[in-house]
Motif scaffolding. Sequence first.
Motif, short mmCIF file in Angstrom:
data_model
loop_
_atom_site.label_atom_id
_atom_site.label_comp_id
_atom_site.label_asym_id
_atom_site.label_seq_id
_atom_site.Cartn_x
_atom_site.Cartn_y
_atom_site.Cartn_z
N LEU A 1 -55.92 23.66 7.34
CA LEU A 1 -54.41 23.67 6.70
C LEU A 1 -54.34 24.63 5.47
O LEU A 1 -54.65 24.54 4.45
N THR B 1 -42.94 25.97 3.09
CA THR B 1 -41.90 24.76 3.45
C THR B 1 -40.85 25.07 2.58
O THR B 1 -40.79 25.47 1.69
N MET C 1 -43.46 19.61 9.00
CA MET C 1 -44.87 19.70 9.19
C MET C 1 -46.00 18.58 9.49
O MET C 1 -46.78 18.89 10.44
N ARG D 1 -47.21 28.10 19.22
CA ARG D 1 -46.71 27.95 17.69
C ARG D 1 -45.53 26.94 17.90
O ARG D 1 -44.66 26.71 18.69
N ILE E 1 -50.46 16.28 3.44
CA ILE E 1 -50.91 16.51 4.96
C ILE E 1 -52.46 16.50 4.84
O ILE E 1 -53.08 15.80 5.73
N VAL F 1 -48.81 25.53 13.61
CA VAL F 1 -47.55 24.81 12.88
C VAL F 1 -47.25 25.95 11.89
O VAL F 1 -48.08 26.02 10.66
N ALA F 2 -46.19 26.40 11.83
CA ALA F 2 -45.49 27.49 11.09
C ALA F 2 -44.25 27.18 10.28
O ALA F 2 -43.50 26.47 10.90
N GLY F 3 -44.54 27.29 8.98
CA GLY F 3 -43.15 27.38 8.21
C GLY F 3 -42.14 28.28 8.57
O GLY F 3 -42.58 29.10 9.29
N VAL G 1 -47.65 23.68 1.28
CA VAL G 1 -46.67 22.81 1.35
C VAL G 1 -46.30 22.12 0.17
O VAL G 1 -46.70 22.10 -0.95
N ALA H 1 -51.08 26.30 5.08
CA ALA H 1 -49.57 26.19 4.64
C ALA H 1 -49.61 25.72 2.92
O ALA H 1 -50.32 24.95 2.55
N VAL I 1 -48.43 18.07 12.80
CA VAL I 1 -49.68 18.08 12.68
C VAL I 1 -50.27 16.79 13.29
O VAL I 1 -51.20 17.16 14.26
N THR J 1 -52.09 25.30 10.07
CA THR J 1 -50.92 25.23 9.64
C THR J 1 -50.46 26.68 8.70
O THR J 1 -51.82 27.25 8.04
#
Length: 391
Positions: free
Chosen positions: A269, A195, A254, A245, A302, A231-233, A273, A271, A258, A191
């Motif tokens: 992980l 977000t 998200m 992607r 997550i 998994v992209a914001g 979040v 990201a 996942v 990730t």
Amino acid sequence: MHGKRILLIVGGGIAAFKALELVRALRREGATVTPVLTAGGAHFVTPLSLSALAASPVHSDLWSLDEGGGMGHIELSRSADLIVVCPATADLMAKMTAGIADDLATTLLLATDTPVIAVPAMNVRMWTHAATVANVAMLRERGVMVIEPDDGPMACGEFGPGRLPEVPAIVAAIALHFAPKPLTGRHVVVTAGPTHEPIDPVRYLANRSSGKQGFAIAGALAALGARVTLVAGPIALVTPPGCTRIDVETARQMAVAVEAALPADAAVLVAAVADWGVIASPDKLKKAEGMPRFDMVENPDILATLGHSPDRPRLVVGFAAETSETVANAVAKRVAKGADWIVANDVSGDVMGGDANTVHLVTADGVEDWPTLAKAEVARRLADRIAQEFA
């Protein structure tokens, strides 16, 4: 690189003279080099020099390769293990992007399914021009490995990015392409980015995450052979080669993405979040209505969900961006979230969005303090550590 067949396309630029040194270096590593000299390149190096150093004929004419009714340029483009374009001029990369095939070099590049490495060299203003930036991004998205040029003085008298990398660096990049892929057959979920949590139809809560570190890690894992689900914001970075992607916007989206990407061998992980969201207004909030009051809702965790799941990957790696007591918070987070590793970094200064990171790798065995490194190097080191876990 022993026994590897490399097709070397020499573009037109003052840096073309370094192609001669590159040929010698590649042959010392055991590679076979077949040179293709463009018309521009022939203004800086001679076919005789290239041929003598490569111990191979130099190809330059599109129409001289059709022998015995065969399509010689097609055969030449597909007989190599790797195509290296050095120097890759702005004009040559523009033609590669547009699919122009008006000479032997560009026809080979359009006709091949062989991996391609481009080594740019040009004036700093040409390198930073919006057209070149867009072309490089497109080539990378298509799977071409474009090596970053060096900074420094140029033949034109200017200074900045655009110098051809030194030959040992080019050889190292080529060697990396041929290196074993220890994560082949492994699936890794990564990730990256922030977000966005809507407040109303036009506003949202967010953070300063650029996604650069997460994208670099995804690319480094793919380079080691992993099948990567990224998994992209909401960020506009180019997808690293070899990654699938999935774009999301909110923390809840998200989390769903996942879970849908499982099963996986590992999850990283990265990201940033949002911990909380807002019960969004269906209509745009008006200033005239006074200071708004928000009802906050907790977003899914997550990392904790994945770390404690019966379907958790074998290796779960979380990131912790802290502004104080970085290591202590990361140690506690690793246990609480059920993660195997936590990569912690101090973001109290002007760090988010930059190109370097200072991290601490927290595992069950202790804490490793890494020096300040470029985010690409942090990614490479972490990917290598992950590969060791699956060795």
